[in-house]
Design an enzyme around this catalytic site. Structure first.
Site, PDB file in Angstrom:
ATOM      1  N   GLY A 164      58.165  69.552  42.784  1.00  0.00           N
ATOM      2  CA  GLY A 164      57.488  69.774  41.754  1.00  0.00           C
ATOM      3  C   GLY A 164      57.937  69.150  40.659  1.00  0.00           C
ATOM      4  O   GLY A 164      58.342  67.961  40.651  1.00  0.00           O
ATOM      5  N   SER A 165      57.829  69.714  39.410  1.00  0.00           N
ATOM      6  CA  SER A 165      57.791  69.016  38.068  1.00  0.00           C
ATOM      7  C   SER A 165      59.412  68.700  37.766  1.00  0.00           C
ATOM      8  O   SER A 165      60.163  69.771  38.159  1.00  0.00           O
ATOM      9  CB  SER A 165      57.103  69.755  36.923  1.00  0.00           C
ATOM     10  OG  SER A 165      57.369  71.093  36.941  1.00  0.00           O
ATOM     11  N   VAL A 196      60.556  72.343  36.008  1.00  0.00           N
ATOM     12  CA  VAL A 196      60.645  73.605  36.804  1.00  0.00           C
ATOM     13  C   VAL A 196      62.200  72.988  37.531  1.00  0.00           C
ATOM     14  O   VAL A 196      63.043  73.895  37.557  1.00  0.00           O
ATOM     15  CB  VAL A 196      59.595  73.970  37.661  1.00  0.00           C
ATOM     16  CG1 VAL A 196      60.064  74.979  38.728  1.00  0.00           C
ATOM     17  CG2 VAL A 196      58.565  74.400  36.895  1.00  0.00           C
ATOM     18  N   GLY A 197      62.223  71.730  38.113  1.00  0.00           N
ATOM     19  CA  GLY A 197      63.435  71.167  39.049  1.00  0.00           C
ATOM     20  C   GLY A 197      64.754  71.544  38.140  1.00  0.00           C
ATOM     21  O   GLY A 197      65.734  72.013  38.797  1.00  0.00           O
ATOM     22  N   GLU A 241      62.488  66.811  44.820  1.00  0.00           N
ATOM     23  CA  GLU A 241      61.560  65.570  44.527  1.00  0.00           C
ATOM     24  C   GLU A 241      60.842  65.978  43.249  1.00  0.00           C
ATOM     25  O   GLU A 241      60.077  66.766  43.410  1.00  0.00           O
ATOM     26  CB  GLU A 241      60.738  65.473  45.773  1.00  0.00           C
ATOM     27  CG  GLU A 241      61.680  64.744  46.847  1.00  0.00           C
ATOM     28  CD  GLU A 241      62.382  63.438  46.448  1.00  0.00           C
ATOM     29  OE1 GLU A 241      62.036  62.698  45.700  1.00  0.00           O
ATOM     30  OE2 GLU A 241      63.491  63.100  47.004  1.00  0.00           O
ATOM     31  N   CYS A 274      52.370  62.443  43.040  1.00  0.00           N
ATOM     32  CA  CYS A 274      53.609  62.027  42.286  1.00  0.00           C
ATOM     33  C   CYS A 274      53.786  60.357  41.939  1.00  0.00           C
ATOM     34  O   CYS A 274      54.516  60.043  41.361  1.00  0.00           O
ATOM     35  CB  CYS A 274      54.893  62.376  42.580  1.00  0.00           C
ATOM     36  SG  CYS A 274      54.866  62.447  44.642  1.00  0.00           S
TER      37      CYS A 274
HETATM   38  P1  NAD Z   1      55.611  72.844  39.246  1.00  0.00           P
HETATM   39  O1  NAD Z   1      56.983  72.390  38.953  1.00  0.00           O
HETATM   40  O2  NAD Z   1      54.848  73.389  38.159  1.00  0.00           O
HETATM   41  O3  NAD Z   1      55.444  73.762  40.723  1.00  0.00           O
HETATM   42  C1  NAD Z   1      56.007  73.813  41.811  1.00  0.00           C
HETATM   43  C2  NAD Z   1      56.425  75.122  42.446  1.00  0.00           C
HETATM   44  O4  NAD Z   1      57.683  75.446  41.772  1.00  0.00           O
HETATM   45  C3  NAD Z   1      55.300  76.129  42.603  1.00  0.00           C
HETATM   46  O5  NAD Z   1      55.292  76.557  43.745  1.00  0.00           O
HETATM   47  C4  NAD Z   1      55.779  77.040  41.427  1.00  0.00           C
HETATM   48  O6  NAD Z   1      55.264  78.284  41.573  1.00  0.00           O
HETATM   49  C5  NAD Z   1      57.032  77.116  41.645  1.00  0.00           C
HETATM   50  N1  NAD Z   1      57.854  77.489  40.076  1.00  0.00           N
HETATM   51  C6  NAD Z   1      57.558  77.241  38.992  1.00  0.00           C
HETATM   52  N2  NAD Z   1      58.351  77.876  38.062  1.00  0.00           N
HETATM   53  C7  NAD Z   1      59.457  78.097  38.960  1.00  0.00           C
HETATM   54  C8  NAD Z   1      60.926  78.541  38.680  1.00  0.00           C
HETATM   55  N3  NAD Z   1      61.259  78.893  37.381  1.00  0.00           N
HETATM   56  N4  NAD Z   1      61.689  78.879  39.718  1.00  0.00           N
HETATM   57  C9  NAD Z   1      61.447  78.395  40.859  1.00  0.00           C
HETATM   58  N5  NAD Z   1      60.219  77.970  41.329  1.00  0.00           N
HETATM   59  C10 NAD Z   1      59.262  78.033  40.336  1.00  0.00           C
HETATM   60  O7  NAD Z   1      54.552  71.601  40.113  1.00  0.00           O
HETATM   61  P2  NAD Z   1      53.225  71.718  40.350  1.00  0.00           P
HETATM   62  O8  NAD Z   1      52.445  71.529  39.030  1.00  0.00           O
HETATM   63  O9  NAD Z   1      52.885  72.580  41.596  1.00  0.00           O
HETATM   64  O10 NAD Z   1      52.990  70.081  40.843  1.00  0.00           O
HETATM   65  C11 NAD Z   1      52.856  68.813  40.251  1.00  0.00           C
HETATM   66  C12 NAD Z   1      54.468  68.296  40.088  1.00  0.00           C
HETATM   67  O11 NAD Z   1      55.134  67.849  41.296  1.00  0.00           O
HETATM   68  C13 NAD Z   1      54.269  66.939  39.414  1.00  0.00           C
HETATM   69  O12 NAD Z   1      55.262  66.826  38.493  1.00  0.00           O
HETATM   70  C14 NAD Z   1      54.191  66.006  40.643  1.00  0.00           C
HETATM   71  O13 NAD Z   1      54.923  64.774  40.098  1.00  0.00           O
HETATM   72  C15 NAD Z   1      55.366  66.762  41.376  1.00  0.00           C
HETATM   73  N6  NAD Z   1      55.374  66.245  42.653  1.00  0.00           N
HETATM   74  C16 NAD Z   1      56.499  65.784  43.147  1.00  0.00           C
HETATM   75  C17 NAD Z   1      56.633  64.777  44.344  1.00  0.00           C
HETATM   76  C18 NAD Z   1      57.614  63.886  44.871  1.00  0.00           C
HETATM   77  O14 NAD Z   1      57.688  64.012  46.198  1.00  0.00           O
HETATM   78  N7  NAD Z   1      58.616  63.513  44.200  1.00  0.00           N
HETATM   79  C19 NAD Z   1      55.366  65.163  45.332  1.00  0.00           C
HETATM   80  C20 NAD Z   1      54.559  66.004  44.768  1.00  0.00           C
HETATM   81  C21 NAD Z   1      54.451  66.468  43.374  1.00  0.00           C
END
Ligand code: NAD
Length: 485
Positions: free
Chosen positions: A231-232, A235-236, A253, A287
């Site tokens: 994810g982002s 959040v990561g 990731e 991503c």
């Molecule tokens: P996001 O970070 O908003 O959410 C990802 C997940 O985290 C969701 O299930 C969300 O509900 C959960 N989440 C949110 N807050 C949280 C917390 N505090 N604790 C634990 N979990 C929480 O990302 P998104 O909008 O779903 O996806 C887009 C992002 O993902 C972009 O930044 C993209 O670059 C990244 N991404 C990276 C890869 C990679 O392999 N590097 C692949 C796909 C997407």
């Protein structure tokens, strides 16, 4: 009783092998094109998350005793079922996530391959053996499961990223509690249906639907031995700050800001096709999408018109429209954020090189190529949509420096036939995937996949067989001596 996700109406959590209605807020997953309801569900409560974690812990020993060959056979059956249901899942993905049908079909196919790949890993050698100073001693390494894995996934690849994580977690004997994105719960429910039908026993793969805060509770729980997150960055980093201090194992990731460097000797048609596909494919919601195009040594004079011609020819429409090559973005809110970022870039001095036509609808964003300087905010922040910026550099060295001028390091492409340029790029481009004469997007299901810098968290990469084993197991070194006769 199977979850009813494929009907697109009412979906459930999965706890201890049973579809269970959430006891939290009523939620809906919406088709981004017209706002129609794809699925209704109720979010899980903290108590239901806790039940899922207890079920996952209770299921450990029996799942461990199935053995890796038996677990691989279940994954193979899941791959077959996914393949058999590919058409229905493709349509569901397009309805829920918005991808055009060809992209959804591609993702379902890649997910089938991912399950087959991890099923096949069951038959690979495990561990190494070493000589011993003692004549009757064997020294070898062995792998043991971590325990319960918390899986947290984004919406942009609702099936593929889940398969990358859940298949190896299960293969190596772990149990799972999965919190998918609240944008794509129906795809998640459909996947857990398939895993259950394939023979994954009760409690081994639990599904918890709900907001990000529920993911926060999942990663904070001491019953979770390992967390795998995509994810982002924002959040990561929150997850890192919770999991690492409590001694959990973590794999992440994160985002990207990927560059494509085009050299003066590049095949212009190939480069233009690749950067447009890389920037605009899947509506720029990858991503690995090409966010910056860096033209070297004046090549922009041929490259810019070639890119413009292709972008202006893109057909944007509903994902279910077979003529559309580019679908909507995930939500109206996301569309507004992307449009705002383009407006900001223009206010900062960017000009528009090319823009595709878009149909009426609040979730459509015009695929746009900007031209400007590297100081633009959009050249540093990840804008998750079909927007890219054409920059220029005098030399390969300057282009690589520009390409590296970001907190991210996920993928990068180079277009050239010059072997020296290729070697320089491979050595000095700070990205986890470095590609030559190919788009920044796309990867093999069996190849190591992962970024550098803020695109990841230091640790084993998730997609490669050996690296997956490294993350999803703990390794021990055994010294085995014969007892005296
Ligand atoms: P996001 O970070 O908003 O959410 C990802 C997940 O985290 C969701 O299930 C969300 O509900 C959960 N989440 C949110 N807050 C949280 C917390 N505090 N604790 C634990 N979990 C929480 O990302 P998104 O909008 O779903 O996806 C887009 C992002 O993902 C972009 O930044 C993209 O670059 C990244 N991404 C990276 C890869 C990679 O392999 N590097 C692949 C796909 C997407």
């Amino acid at each position: 009783m199977a979850n009813s996700a494929l009907s697109g109406s009412q979906i459930s959590l999965y706890i201890n092998g049973q579809p269970v209605a959430g006891a939290g807020d009523e939620c809906q997953s919406l088709n981004p094109v017209d706002g129609s309801v794809v699925a209704n569900y109720r979010a899980a409560t903290s108590a239901q998350l806790s039940e899922a974690l207890d079920a996952a812990a209770a299921a450990h020993d029996a799942w461990d005793n199935v053995g890796i060959i038996g677990r691989g056979a279940i994954l193979r059956r899941a791959a077959q079922l996914l393949d058999e249901r590919a058409d229905a899942l493709t349509k569901l993905m397009t309805a829920e996530q918005g991808k055009v049908l060809a992209d959804s079909a591609g993702e379902v196919g890649a997910s089938v391959e991912t399950l087959y790949y991890h099923a096949g890993c069951a038959r690979q050698a495990i561990g190494s053996s070493y000589p011993s100073a003692h004549p009757e001693e064997l020294v070898r390494t062995l792998r043991r499961p971590l325990g319960t894995i918390g899986v947290i996934t984004p919406w942009n690849f609702p099936l593929q990223i889940a398969a990358w994580k859940i298949a190896p977690a299960l293969l190596w004997g772990n149990t799972v509690v999965w919190k998918p994105s609240s944008e794509t719960p129906a795809m998640a429910a459909a996947f857990v249906d398939i895993l259950t039908e394939a023979g994954v026993p009760a409690g081994v793969c639990n599904l918890i639907l709900g907001p990000g805060s529920l993911g926060g509770e999942l990663v904070a729980d001491a019953r979770v031995a390992g967390v795998t997150f995509t994810g982002s960055v924002g959040v990561g980093h929150k997850i890192r700050d919770v999991v690492i201090p409590r001694g959990g194992k973590l794999q992440m990731e994160l985002g990207g800001h990927n560059a494509a460097v085009v050299m003066p000797d590049a095949d212009i048609d190939l480069a233009a096709d690749s950067v447009v596909a890389g920037a605009m494919g899947s509506t720029g919601q990858k991503c690995t999408a090409t966010r910056r195009i860096i033209a070297v040594g004046g090549v922009e004079e041929q490259l810019a018109p070639a890119i413009a011609k292709r972008v202006e020819a893109l057909v944007v429409g509903a994902g279910s429209d077979v003529d559309a090559g580019i679908g909507p973005v995930i939500s109206q809110r996301a569309a507004k954020e992307i449009d705002d970022a383009v407006a900001q870039a223009k206010a900062e001095g960017a000009t528009v090189l090319a823009r595709a036509q878009v149909p009426a609808g609040d979730a459509f964003v015009a695929p746009t190529v900007l031209q400007g300087g590297a100081e633009l905010t959009i050249c540093h922040e990840e804008v998750f949509g079909p927007v890219t910026t054409l920059l220029t550099a005098d030399s390969l060295e300057a282009a690589v420096e520009l390409a590296n001028d970001t907190e991210f390091g996920l993928t990068a492409s180079l277009f050239t036939s010059d072997e020296r340029a290729v070697r320089y790029f491979l050595n000095y481009m700070d990205a986890g995937l470095v590609k030559v004469n190919a788009p920044s997007t796309g990867s093999e299901v069996h190849g190591p996949f992962g970024g550098l810098k803020n695109s990841t968290y230091p640790g084993p990469r998730e997609q490669n067989g050996d690296a997956a084993a490294d993350f999803f197991t703990k390794s021990k070194t055994a010294y085995l001596r014969l007892a005296p006769q």
